[in-house]
Design an enzyme around this catalytic site. Structure first.
Site, PDB file in Angstrom:
ATOM      1  N   ALA A   7       0.860  -1.184   0.000  1.00 47.48           N
ATOM      2  CA  ALA A   7       0.000   0.000   0.000  1.00 47.48           C
ATOM      3  C   ALA A   7       0.896   1.234   0.000  1.00 47.48           C
ATOM      4  CB  ALA A   7      -0.913  -0.005   1.223  1.00 47.48           C
ATOM      5  N   VAL A  52       4.342  -1.188   3.591  1.00 48.92           N
ATOM      6  CA  VAL A  52       4.308   0.232   3.252  1.00 48.92           C
ATOM      7  C   VAL A  52       5.186   0.483   2.026  1.00 48.92           C
ATOM      8  CG1 VAL A  52       4.773   2.577   4.041  1.00 48.92           C
ATOM      9  CG2 VAL A  52       3.895   0.870   5.656  1.00 48.92           C
ATOM     10  N   LYS A  53       4.576   1.016   0.992  1.00 50.04           N
ATOM     11  CA  LYS A  53       5.272   1.262  -0.273  1.00 50.04           C
ATOM     12  C   LYS A  53       5.741   2.709  -0.323  1.00 50.04           C
ATOM     13  CE  LYS A  53       4.544   0.006  -5.146  1.00 50.04           C
ATOM     14  NZ  LYS A  53       3.492  -0.379  -6.122  1.00 50.04           N
ATOM     15  N   LEU A  54       7.030   2.887  -0.584  1.00 49.54           N
ATOM     16  CA  LEU A  54       7.659   4.205  -0.538  1.00 49.54           C
ATOM     17  C   LEU A  54       8.376   4.502  -1.853  1.00 49.54           C
ATOM     18  CD1 LEU A  54       9.301   3.628   2.945  1.00 49.54           C
ATOM     19  CD2 LEU A  54       7.406   5.217   2.534  1.00 49.54           C
TER      20      LEU A  54
END
EC number: 2.2.1.2
Length: 218
Positions: free
Chosen positions: A60, A86-88
């Protein structure tokens, strides 16, 4: 190699899950918008809906581009469900946020990687996944698969635990070649998974079996 599907479409996720070979899902703001999912609460609910379909990791992505915003959004995403990764973005702030999350046991996926140096930084920051975009490199006449090989060599040299998540997969040969090179994960559209089922000789063989069966049972 793990198979992820790159979509926010629940029907496609369910179809891939039904095959029994799906290991996770990747999403991004563009994919959410494509499905008409807008507004913070709707987006967060949609992530939970995806997690309830699959058993594996669900990436996400944060929308913020500043460090504080990434931390705030990332912590909120991580609290949604234990499957959330967590997508960064691959930026200075993204790498700093990746280090922050990895130090706290929150899993991350650093995305929009187009060079081995970027992948090295992601691994140094403790990323769970790094996402090199092979299809987009191919689009500009650069060998995307060669980047996967370079990253594999670097990670093997130093024993990095970061998993190579081959992204921007366009077709079945991308999938097969990523497996040959040693990508840990591939993520692509449903067609890239279903396409692996197909071969013209398989179709011919099945047609012959059916014809022979029907001939023998007249």
């Amino acid at each position: 190699m793990k198979f992820f599907i790159d979509t926010a479409n629940l029907a496609q996720i369910k179809e891939a899950q039904a095959l029994g070979v799906l290991d996770g899902v990747t999403t991004n703001p563009s994919l959410m918008a494509k499905e008409g999912i807008t507004g913070k609460n709707n987006i967060l609910k949609h992530y939970v809906d995806i997690c309830n379909i699959v058993e594996g990791d669900v990436s996400a992505e944060v929308n913020a581009m500043d460090y504080d915003g990434m931390i705030r959004e990332g912590e909120e995403l991580a609290e949604l469900h234990d499957q959330i990764v967590v997508k960064l973005p691959m930026t200075k702030e993204g790498i700093m946020a990746c280090k922050y999350f990895s130090d706290r046991g929150i899993r991350t996926n650093v995305t929009l990687i187009f060079s081995a140096g970027q992948a090295l930084l992601a691994a140094k920051a403790g990323a769970t996944y790094c996402s090199p975009f092979i299809g987009r490199l191919d689009d500009i006449s650069t060998d995307g698969l060669n980047l996967i090989q370079e990253i594999r060599d670097i990670y093997d040299n130093y024993g990095f635990e970061t998993q190579i998540l081959a992204a921007s997969v366009r077709h079945t040969m991308h999938v097969v070649n990523c497996a040959k090179i040693g990508a840990d994960v591939m993520t692509g559209p449903l067609s890239s998974i279903l396409g692996l089922l197909k071969h013209p000789l398989t179709d011919i063989g099945i047609a012959q079996f059916i014809a022979d069966f029907e001939k023998g049972n007249r």
